[in-house]
Scaffold this motif. Structure first.
Motif, PDB file in Angstrom:
ATOM      1  N   ARG A 108       0.822  -1.211   0.000  1.00  0.00           N
ATOM      2  CA  ARG A 108       0.000   0.000   0.000  1.00  0.00           C
ATOM      3  C   ARG A 108       0.854   1.259   0.000  1.00  0.00           C
ATOM      4  O   ARG A 108       0.493   2.274  -0.609  1.00  0.00           O
ATOM      5  CB  ARG A 108      -0.927   0.002   1.213  1.00  0.00           C
ATOM      6  CG  ARG A 108      -1.994  -1.085   1.194  1.00  0.00           C
ATOM      7  CD  ARG A 108      -2.977  -0.922   2.340  1.00  0.00           C
ATOM      8  NE  ARG A 108      -3.873  -2.070   2.440  1.00  0.00           N
ATOM      9  CZ  ARG A 108      -3.689  -3.081   3.273  1.00  0.00           C
ATOM     10  NH1 ARG A 108      -2.637  -3.086   4.094  1.00  0.00           N
ATOM     11  NH2 ARG A 108      -4.538  -4.085   3.306  1.00  0.00           N
ATOM     12  N   ALA A 109       1.995   1.204   0.696  1.00  0.00           N
ATOM     13  CA  ALA A 109       2.877   2.369   0.773  1.00  0.00           C
ATOM     14  C   ALA A 109       3.582   2.650  -0.544  1.00  0.00           C
ATOM     15  O   ALA A 109       4.015   3.786  -0.796  1.00  0.00           O
ATOM     16  CB  ALA A 109       3.905   2.171   1.885  1.00  0.00           C
ATOM     17  N   ARG A 110       3.709   1.640  -1.409  1.00  0.00           N
ATOM     18  CA  ARG A 110       4.504   1.774  -2.629  1.00  0.00           C
ATOM     19  C   ARG A 110       3.684   1.851  -3.912  1.00  0.00           C
ATOM     20  O   ARG A 110       4.211   2.247  -4.954  1.00  0.00           O
ATOM     21  CB  ARG A 110       5.487   0.585  -2.728  1.00  0.00           C
ATOM     22  CG  ARG A 110       6.578   0.602  -1.667  1.00  0.00           C
ATOM     23  CD  ARG A 110       7.262  -0.746  -1.573  1.00  0.00           C
ATOM     24  NE  ARG A 110       8.415  -0.717  -0.672  1.00  0.00           N
ATOM     25  CZ  ARG A 110       8.329  -0.791   0.654  1.00  0.00           C
ATOM     26  NH1 ARG A 110       7.128  -0.890   1.231  1.00  0.00           N
ATOM     27  NH2 ARG A 110       9.419  -0.761   1.402  1.00  0.00           N
ATOM     28  N   THR A 111       2.431   1.437  -3.853  1.00  0.00           N
ATOM     29  CA  THR A 111       1.629   1.360  -5.072  1.00  0.00           C
ATOM     30  C   THR A 111       0.262   2.000  -4.869  1.00  0.00           C
ATOM     31  O   THR A 111      -0.130   2.336  -3.748  1.00  0.00           O
ATOM     32  CB  THR A 111       1.412  -0.106  -5.501  1.00  0.00           C
ATOM     33  OG1 THR A 111       0.576  -0.761  -4.537  1.00  0.00           O
ATOM     34  CG2 THR A 111       2.732  -0.844  -5.629  1.00  0.00           C
ATOM     35  N   LYS A 112      -0.465   2.105  -5.972  1.00  0.00           N
ATOM     36  CA  LYS A 112      -1.838   2.613  -5.937  1.00  0.00           C
ATOM     37  C   LYS A 112      -2.782   1.406  -5.872  1.00  0.00           C
ATOM     38  O   LYS A 112      -3.385   0.999  -6.869  1.00  0.00           O
ATOM     39  CB  LYS A 112      -2.113   3.468  -7.172  1.00  0.00           C
ATOM     40  CG  LYS A 112      -3.451   4.198  -7.132  1.00  0.00           C
ATOM     41  CD  LYS A 112      -3.760   4.861  -8.473  1.00  0.00           C
ATOM     42  CE  LYS A 112      -2.817   6.003  -8.771  1.00  0.00           C
ATOM     43  NZ  LYS A 112      -3.226   6.720 -10.021  1.00  0.00           N
ATOM     44  N   LEU A 113      -2.868   0.792  -4.694  1.00  0.00           N
ATOM     45  CA  LEU A 113      -3.745  -0.356  -4.497  1.00  0.00           C
ATOM     46  C   LEU A 113      -5.172   0.145  -4.316  1.00  0.00           C
ATOM     47  O   LEU A 113      -5.450   0.938  -3.412  1.00  0.00           O
ATOM     48  CB  LEU A 113      -3.308  -1.168  -3.283  1.00  0.00           C
ATOM     49  CG  LEU A 113      -4.129  -2.416  -2.947  1.00  0.00           C
ATOM     50  CD1 LEU A 113      -4.070  -3.433  -4.082  1.00  0.00           C
ATOM     51  CD2 LEU A 113      -3.634  -3.042  -1.649  1.00  0.00           C
ATOM     52  N   LEU A 114      -6.074  -0.306  -5.180  1.00  0.00           N
ATOM     53  CA  LEU A 114      -7.447   0.184  -5.119  1.00  0.00           C
ATOM     54  C   LEU A 114      -8.117  -0.219  -3.810  1.00  0.00           C
ATOM     55  O   LEU A 114      -7.881  -1.321  -3.293  1.00  0.00           O
ATOM     56  CB  LEU A 114      -8.244  -0.359  -6.296  1.00  0.00           C
ATOM     57  CG  LEU A 114      -7.831   0.160  -7.681  1.00  0.00           C
ATOM     58  CD1 LEU A 114      -8.682  -0.489  -8.767  1.00  0.00           C
ATOM     59  CD2 LEU A 114      -7.940   1.674  -7.750  1.00  0.00           C
ATOM     60  N   PRO A 115      -8.979   0.660  -3.254  1.00  0.00           N
ATOM     61  CA  PRO A 115      -9.634   0.351  -1.973  1.00  0.00           C
ATOM     62  C   PRO A 115     -10.454  -0.928  -2.000  1.00  0.00           C
ATOM     63  O   PRO A 115     -10.575  -1.614  -0.994  1.00  0.00           O
ATOM     64  CB  PRO A 115     -10.528   1.579  -1.739  1.00  0.00           C
ATOM     65  CG  PRO A 115      -9.920   2.668  -2.545  1.00  0.00           C
ATOM     66  CD  PRO A 115      -9.321   2.004  -3.749  1.00  0.00           C
ATOM     67  N   ASP A 116     -11.034  -1.248  -3.173  1.00  0.00           N
ATOM     68  CA  ASP A 116     -11.866  -2.453  -3.273  1.00  0.00           C
ATOM     69  C   ASP A 116     -11.128  -3.604  -3.928  1.00  0.00           C
ATOM     70  O   ASP A 116     -11.746  -4.549  -4.439  1.00  0.00           O
ATOM     71  CB  ASP A 116     -13.149  -2.151  -4.040  1.00  0.00           C
ATOM     72  CG  ASP A 116     -12.877  -1.794  -5.506  1.00  0.00           C
ATOM     73  OD1 ASP A 116     -11.711  -1.470  -5.835  1.00  0.00           O
ATOM     74  OD2 ASP A 116     -13.825  -1.845  -6.319  1.00  0.00           O
TER      75      ASP A 116
END
Length: 404
Positions: A108-116
């Motif tokens: 999560r700190a390194r990428t654009k992980l979608l909330p869903d």
């Protein structure tokens, strides 16, 4: 010709130049695959990159290596959201919930992980417990896939599984208590198995109210113990009958047979796997992980070092990629169809050009031929196997192999 398309090209990074004028108009969805290479014991039918954890594992060291591997790969995926994560193996559930929490926090700190984002973890009975499952859920894992294979102790022994029927039932019950979406893996056409016994495994699985079932035909893969020393398996007619009765039973239970071996209740398809089958992109990190990444002017495949020690050494040296290559445009029709035609409903015909950058007219003759043979659905707006095509899927796919 060597093209430095990775920021730190691996030692075997020979690739072909992209064709002039070729371009993708848009990039497909991106998934992240994470490989955990250790198992308690190697199964005799398994041809995945898995290694017995005889000397234990440096859990924290491997998580750190995965995050470093991801960091090295960030220039390839800048700005692209991650839609799904799949943690496969091996046996990822050998790792603690704390390790998974640290891993997902780092992602999560390194990428654009979608909330869903769908976040799946593979688990094996015998490596799970209630607190661990709850910890996985708290870390953000929202889908579990359990390698049951069979609930019958005789068949479990025959295929070399380390768990027994009671452990399989306990793991399935824990999954139901902890996760809203979970998959149970089953295998059929096992040594000495009857049609009634194959169906009994499905009935037992259904008693735990799974949202997804994967039912695989046991095959003897090269480089496995079973391939060298083949057991006595049900004949082809019996195996086909098993497939048919399983499909009929699951249909009556409300499951959609949406892919060759996959059955889902409404709203519970495996989004990560669907992205594979729709020729989406995936970054693969971890020992032996494979990846496919699209760019506007090329499509790239990568493979990490397979042996855990070699992988960790390569990560420390700054590049875990052992091989990478551009997908030749001649191979794109077959690669696309190899995935898309596994889906029972196929894909929209427009997806072919979107994901390959090639005009559908380029395969018009092949499409006409498989239509005439009754292997492809008649709907011109879709690329989908007919009922005959699903039964002869290899023949249908092979029609798109390039002439060399």
């Amino acid at each position: 010709m060597i093209i430095p398309i990775h920021p730190h090209p691996g030692p075997a990074a020979a690739v072909a130049a992209p064709a002039a004028g070729w371009a993708l108009q848009a990039l497909p969805p991106l998934s992240l695959y994470i490989h955990f290479p250790w198992c308690v014991r190697k199964c005799p039918y398994c041809d995945f990159n898995s290694h017995e954890a005889k000397g234990g594992m440096d859990e924290a060291g491997y998580i750190a290596a995965l995050l470093t591997d991801l960091e090295h790969s960030l220039p390839l995926i800048w700005g692209r959201p991650i839609h799904t994560i799949f943690m496969g193996g091996g046996t990822p559930s050998l790792f603690s919930a704390e390790a998974m929490d640290n891993l997902l926090a780092g992602i999560r700190a390194r990428t654009k992980l979608l909330p869903d984002a769908e976040i799946t973890l593979e688990a094996n009975p015998g490596t799970v417990e209630a607190d661990k499952f709850k910890g996985y859920r708290a870390a953000g894992i929202n889908r579990l896939s359990i390698g049951i294979q069979s609930f019958d102790p005789t068949h479990l022994t025959a295929i070399g599984r380390i768990h027994d029927g009671d452990e399989a039932r306990r793991a399935a019950a824990l999954a139901r208590e902890t996760f809203d979406t979970f998959n149970l893996d089953l295998m059929f056409a096992l040594p000495g198995q009857t049609v009634a016994q194959a169906l009994a495994d499905v009935e037992t699985a259904l008693s735990f109210s799974p949202t997804h079932l994967s039912c695989y035909h046991l095959t003897l893969e090269p480089n496995t113990y079973f391939y060298r020393y083949p057991p006595s398996l049900p004949d082809d007619d019996t195996a086909a009958e098993m497939h048919d009765v399983i499909a009929a039973r699951l249909a009556s239970a409300g499951f959609d047979h949406y892919e060759t071996s996959a059955y889902a209740l409404p709203g519970h398809r495996a989004r990560h796997n669907v992205n594979y089958w729709q020729f989406g992109d995936y970054l693969g990190i971890g020992a032996g992980a494979h990846g496919k990444l699209s760019f506007h002017d090329r499509i790239l495949r990568q493979a990490r070092y397979k042996q855990p020690a070699a992988y960790l050494k390569a990560v420390a040296a700054g590049n875990a990629v052992q091989t990478e290559e551009l997908v030749d445009h001649q191979d794109l029709p077959f690669e696309f169809m190899l995935n898309a035609l596994r889906l029972s409903e196929g894909v929209a015909a427009t997806l072919y050009s979107e994901r390959t950058g090639l005009p559908l007219a380029g395969i018009a003759r092949t499409l006409a031929r498989v239509h005439e043979q009754g292997l492809l659905d008649a709907d011109p707006t879709r690329l989908a196997p007919s009922e005959l095509g699903r039964r002869h899927l290899n023949r249908l796919m092979e029609a798109f192999l390039p002439d060399r």
